[in-house]
Design a protein around this motif. Structure first.
Motif, PDB file in Angstrom:
ATOM      1  N   GLN A   4       0.836  -1.206   0.000  1.00  0.00           N
ATOM      2  CA  GLN A   4       0.000   0.000   0.000  1.00  0.00           C
ATOM      3  C   GLN A   4       0.876   1.265   0.000  1.00  0.00           C
ATOM      4  N   ILE A   5       1.975   1.197   0.731  1.00  0.00           N
ATOM      5  CA  ILE A   5       2.877   2.357   0.773  1.00  0.00           C
ATOM      6  C   ILE A   5       3.475   2.597  -0.619  1.00  0.00           C
ATOM      7  N   ARG A   6       3.804   1.491  -1.293  1.00  0.00           N
ATOM      8  CA  ARG A   6       4.360   1.622  -2.650  1.00  0.00           C
ATOM      9  C   ARG A   6       3.310   2.215  -3.601  1.00  0.00           C
ATOM     10  N   LEU A   7       2.086   1.736  -3.429  1.00  0.00           N
ATOM     11  CA  LEU A   7       0.998   2.276  -4.253  1.00  0.00           C
ATOM     12  C   LEU A   7       0.807   3.772  -4.006  1.00  0.00           C
ATOM     13  N   ALA A  65       5.069  12.713  14.138  1.00  0.00           N
ATOM     14  CA  ALA A  65       5.452  12.558  12.734  1.00  0.00           C
ATOM     15  C   ALA A  65       5.761  13.886  12.038  1.00  0.00           C
ATOM     16  N   ALA A  66       5.963  14.952  12.814  1.00  0.00           N
ATOM     17  CA  ALA A  66       6.155  16.272  12.201  1.00  0.00           C
ATOM     18  C   ALA A  66       7.358  16.295  11.250  1.00  0.00           C
ATOM     19  N   GLU A  67       8.464  15.752  11.721  1.00  0.00           N
ATOM     20  CA  GLU A  67       9.681  15.791  10.889  1.00  0.00           C
ATOM     21  C   GLU A  67       9.474  15.035   9.575  1.00  0.00           C
ATOM     22  N   GLU A  68       8.848  13.875   9.706  1.00  0.00           N
ATOM     23  CA  GLU A  68       8.622  13.036   8.516  1.00  0.00           C
ATOM     24  C   GLU A  68       7.653  13.725   7.561  1.00  0.00           C
ATOM     25  N   LEU A  69       6.672  14.441   8.117  1.00  0.00           N
ATOM     26  CA  LEU A  69       5.718  15.149   7.263  1.00  0.00           C
ATOM     27  C   LEU A  69       6.447  16.245   6.480  1.00  0.00           C
ATOM     28  N   ILE A  89      -5.600   8.890  -0.147  1.00  0.00           N
ATOM     29  CA  ILE A  89      -4.723   7.977   0.595  1.00  0.00           C
ATOM     30  C   ILE A  89      -4.989   8.303   2.058  1.00  0.00           C
ATOM     31  N   HIS A  90      -5.362   7.332   2.841  1.00  0.00           N
ATOM     32  CA  HIS A  90      -5.678   7.620   4.249  1.00  0.00           C
ATOM     33  C   HIS A  90      -4.753   6.818   5.156  1.00  0.00           C
ATOM     34  N   ILE A  91      -3.938   7.553   5.914  1.00  0.00           N
ATOM     35  CA  ILE A  91      -2.996   6.929   6.845  1.00  0.00           C
ATOM     36  C   ILE A  91      -3.515   7.144   8.260  1.00  0.00           C
ATOM     37  N   ASP A  92      -3.770   6.066   8.990  1.00  0.00           N
ATOM     38  CA  ASP A  92      -4.250   6.225  10.357  1.00  0.00           C
ATOM     39  C   ASP A  92      -3.925   4.980  11.167  1.00  0.00           C
ATOM     40  N   ILE A  93      -3.623   5.214  12.441  1.00  0.00           N
ATOM     41  CA  ILE A  93      -3.320   4.078  13.328  1.00  0.00           C
ATOM     42  C   ILE A  93      -4.588   3.314  13.687  1.00  0.00           C
ATOM     43  N   ASP A  94      -5.727   3.987  13.555  1.00  0.00           N
ATOM     44  CA  ASP A  94      -7.001   3.382  13.945  1.00  0.00           C
ATOM     45  C   ASP A  94      -7.746   2.913  12.698  1.00  0.00           C
ATOM     46  N   ILE A 123       5.219   5.235   8.723  1.00  0.00           N
ATOM     47  CA  ILE A 123       4.712   5.137   7.358  1.00  0.00           C
ATOM     48  C   ILE A 123       5.250   6.283   6.497  1.00  0.00           C
ATOM     49  N   LEU A 124       5.236   7.489   7.049  1.00  0.00           N
ATOM     50  CA  LEU A 124       5.710   8.640   6.260  1.00  0.00           C
ATOM     51  C   LEU A 124       7.180   8.475   5.909  1.00  0.00           C
ATOM     52  N   ALA A 125       7.958   7.979   6.865  1.00  0.00           N
ATOM     53  CA  ALA A 125       9.397   7.810   6.597  1.00  0.00           C
ATOM     54  C   ALA A 125       9.588   6.871   5.404  1.00  0.00           C
ATOM     55  N   ARG A 126       8.811   5.796   5.381  1.00  0.00           N
ATOM     56  CA  ARG A 126       8.953   4.850   4.267  1.00  0.00           C
ATOM     57  C   ARG A 126       8.384   5.423   2.974  1.00  0.00           C
ATOM     58  N   LEU A 127       7.297   6.176   3.104  1.00  0.00           N
ATOM     59  CA  LEU A 127       6.673   6.771   1.916  1.00  0.00           C
ATOM     60  C   LEU A 127       7.648   7.743   1.225  1.00  0.00           C
ATOM     61  N   VAL A 128       8.386   8.503   2.023  1.00  0.00           N
ATOM     62  CA  VAL A 128       9.372   9.434   1.452  1.00  0.00           C
ATOM     63  C   VAL A 128      10.396   8.657   0.635  1.00  0.00           C
ATOM     64  N   GLY A 129      10.880   7.573   1.227  1.00  0.00           N
ATOM     65  CA  GLY A 129      11.889   6.757   0.540  1.00  0.00           C
ATOM     66  C   GLY A 129      11.362   6.209  -0.781  1.00  0.00           C
ATOM     67  N   GLU A 130      10.165   5.639  -0.702  1.00  0.00           N
ATOM     68  CA  GLU A 130       9.564   5.051  -1.916  1.00  0.00           C
ATOM     69  C   GLU A 130       9.328   6.131  -2.976  1.00  0.00           C
ATOM     70  N   TYR A 131       8.883   7.280  -2.531  1.00  0.00           N
ATOM     71  CA  TYR A 131       8.582   8.362  -3.470  1.00  0.00           C
ATOM     72  C   TYR A 131       9.863   8.842  -4.153  1.00  0.00           C
ATOM     73  N   ARG A 132      10.886   9.052  -3.348  1.00  0.00           N
ATOM     74  CA  ARG A 132      12.163   9.533  -3.928  1.00  0.00           C
ATOM     75  C   ARG A 132      12.713   8.548  -4.946  1.00  0.00           C
ATOM     76  N   ALA A 133      12.570   7.268  -4.610  1.00  0.00           N
ATOM     77  CA  ALA A 133      13.121   6.229  -5.494  1.00  0.00           C
ATOM     78  C   ALA A 133      12.478   6.288  -6.883  1.00  0.00           C
ATOM     79  N   LEU A 134      11.285   6.797  -6.978  1.00  0.00           N
ATOM     80  CA  LEU A 134      10.597   6.882  -8.272  1.00  0.00           C
ATOM     81  C   LEU A 134      11.098   8.052  -9.121  1.00  0.00           C
ATOM     82  N   GLU A 135      11.872   8.931  -8.485  1.00  0.00           N
ATOM     83  CA  GLU A 135      12.426  10.124  -9.144  1.00  0.00           C
ATOM     84  C   GLU A 135      11.404  10.841 -10.023  1.00  0.00           C
TER      85      GLU A 135
END
Ligand SMILES: Cc1ncc(C[n+]2csc(CCOP(=O)(O)OP(=O)(O)O)c2C)c(N)n1
Length: 558
Positions: free
Chosen positions: A189-192, A216-220, A295-300, A321-333
């Motif tokens: 889902q994160i990759r999507l 999650a402020a920094e990751e946001l 895209i809805h990210i929630d712990i609940d 999740i945001l930390a991983r999403l950043v990585g995945e997003y960057r990888a797509l360039e």
């Protein structure tokens, strides 16, 4: 060891440095244990004040707030703070006394069915049935309150059981097989989500209080920077993204900026992070963000698709999740230039519709001017608590929040009387940052007795009353939607705020000079101890812009 002494040991093991509370017959044994426990207990003047103070403490620090109340009226007095904590996902543990077990169900003196009354408004509750279970229950309560989606947990303890002797063994670990919050979002889902972001032409990041709870402020910020995404947030989310900032659209929703609301309206992709799409955000649900995929990210997991169907649901901890999403997003360039047109559109709205008000030509202090002056006087360097009403919305609009946990207010329940005790709790939690309350003349009177608590415990909270003489927000609605038929909104009889402050042993000042307002506020804020500042503002001013209830974002007025 007495069970009540074991409670104190458990609190210490949980790292609790302060609790708020009020004694009575049913929790007398617990209060006896406080005498030797070495735990700081702040004696509030009303249990509601205790509950909100615990919330303020928790919101400002991220730690679990703790409140003690006796049975019956003590317990019913914390129903509002518990509901408030539930709505705003505040980690709280409430200990209530209960009548002796032999009196349960007999309408005994000060008996109330605390478990039943609070059932729908807590994350979980325990009724102690055997004294030996107390230590385990206390640790489970803290675990449940702070993990997953944070929330209030209640422990109801019959008086006789709290008096019992138990064989106390420290509890090392909490095991709750039926309670296992999902922390890591689903990788697929994160990759999507990363792909959807890379393809989006008109994306918006929409953060709520959950992003703050998750830390999650920094990751946001990183995600926003990685794709030059525009960011908006809810009332509860203010501070999770630095304001003002080029990528910041301002708050969205009923009294949000036109830029934020129009961007949501035209977005093709919205990433909701720890936000719950409540009606103050969506307006008319059927016309909310009609062009967007979500895209809805929630712990609940219960939040996902509750109000707005999610195309890509991701259950888990927003920080991870945001930390991983950043990585995945960057990888797509992805090609950053694809957002140029979107930013042009946003900048156009920004230029056309800045937040603005007409300042007075004379000495009258406009409410927005007061908020701007307070921002200048503090340099933004404070924890700002508010009550509920127009002052709260103007604070959200005109005070800029650069960090999370610097804006403490009752977002979900909208509780008048929240502000003063919450500001006291925040001041105790984070003593090195000034605690300032911006309140209304109506709200302040709903828990004003807590000025005595501030005085007794040397809590230097600075209370600024935006004094319009009205229950301003209700008056605004009567003006706009009820043909100006004002019904019971004129606070005709005023206390003398300066004398009232002095009666509580606080400093009272009235400020009327517009020309020196910033300097005068600075002086008031620099005065030691609790201070009450009465500032008379325009009586009938309205909070704009506004999405009328049930209207769509496109139809904003003002
Ligand atoms: C406990 C409670 N009762 C009633 C309301 C409904 N209500 C919302 S805003 C408001 C007026 C608040 O007046 P004041 O505190 O003077 O602030 P202002 O709007 O004038 O800034 C009222 C009565 C509420 N939110 N909470």
């Amino acid at each position: 060891m007495r069970a009540v002494d074991a409670i104190m040991e458990c609190l210490k093991a949980e790292g609790v440095d302060v609790v708020f509370g009020y004694p009575g017959g049913a929790n007398l044994p617990t209060y006896d244990a406080f005498v030797d426990a070495g735990i700081r207990h702040v004696l509030v003047r009303h249990e509601a004040g205790g509950g909100h103070a615990a919330e303020g403490y928790a919101k400002a620090s991220g730690k679990v707030g703790v409140v003690f109340a006796t049975s019956g009226p003590g317990a019913t007095n914390i129903v509002t703070p518990l509901t408030d904590a539930m709505m705003d996902s505040v980690p709280l543990v409430a200990f209530t006394g209960q009548v002796r077990t032999e009196l349960l169900g007999t309408d005994g003196f000060q008996e109330a069915d605390t478990f039943g009354i609070t059932m729908p408004i807590v994350k979980h509750s325990f009724v102690i049935q055997h004294p030996a279970e107390i230590p385990r229950v206390v640790h489970e309560a803290f675990h449940i309150a702070r993990t997953g989606r944070p929330g209030p947990v209640l422990i109801d303890i019959p008086q006789d059981l709290s008096r019992a002797e138990i064989d106390y063994q420290p509890v090392e670990d909490v095991h709750l097989p039926g309670y296992q919050p999902t922390l890591d979002g689903n990788s697929k889902q994160i990759r999507l989500a990363a792909k959807a972001l890379a393809n989006a032409r008109r994306p918006v990041l929409y953060a709520g209080g959950g992003a703050i709870s998750a830390g999650a402020a920094e990751e946001l910020v990183e995600l926003a920077r990685s794709g030059n995404f525009p960011v908006t947030c809810t009332l509860m989310g203010l501070g999770v993204f630095p304001a003002p900032d080029q990528q910041w659209l301002g708050m969205l929703g009923m009294h949000g900026t036109r830029t934020a609301n129009y961007a949501m309206d035209e977005a093709d992709l919205i990433v909701a992070i720890g936000a719950r799409f409540d009606d103050r955000i969506t307006g008319k649900l059927s016309e909310f963000a009609p062009r967007a995929k979500f895209i809805h990210i929630d712990i609940d997991p219960a939040e996902i698709s509750k109000n707005v169907p999610a195309h890509i649901p991701i259950v888990g901890d927003a920080k991870r999740i945001l930390a991983r999403l950043v990585g995945e997003y960057r990888a797509l360039e992805p090609d950053a230039a694809r957002l140029a047109g979107w930013w042009e559109r946003i900048d156009h709205w920004r230029a056309q519709h800045p937040l603005k008000y007409e300042d007075s030509a004379d000495s009258e202090i406009k409410p927005q001017y007061l908020v701007e002056s307070l921002y200048q006087a503090t340099g933004g360097d404070c924890i700002l608590s508010s009550d509920v009403g127009q002052h709260q919305m103007w604070a959200a609009q005109y005070f800029h929040f650069n960090q999370p946990r610097r804006w403490i207010n009752s977002g979900g329940l909208g509780t008048m009387g929240f502000g003063l005790p919450a500001a006291i709790g925040a001041a105790i939690a984070v003593p090195d940052v000034p605690s300032v309350l911006l309140t209304g003349d109506g709200s302040f009177q709903m828990n004003i007795q807590e000025l005595a608590t501030a005085r007794q415990f040397d809590v230097p909270v600075k209370c600024v009353i935006m004094n319009n003489g009205y229950l301003g927000m209700v008056r605004q609605w009567q003006e706009l939607f009820w043909d100006r038929r004002y019904s019971n909104v004129d606070m005709g009889s005023f206390p003398d705020w300066v004398k009232l402050a002095e009666a509580y042993g606080a400093t009272g000042v009235q400020l009327t000079e517009k020309g020196t307002l910033v300097e005068d506020l600075k002086a008031a804020l620099a005065t030691p101890g609790p201070v009450v500042v009465d500032v008379k503002v325009t009586r009938e001013a309205n909070v704009y812009p506004m999405i009328a209830p049930g209207a769509a974002a496109r139809e904003m007025v003002g």
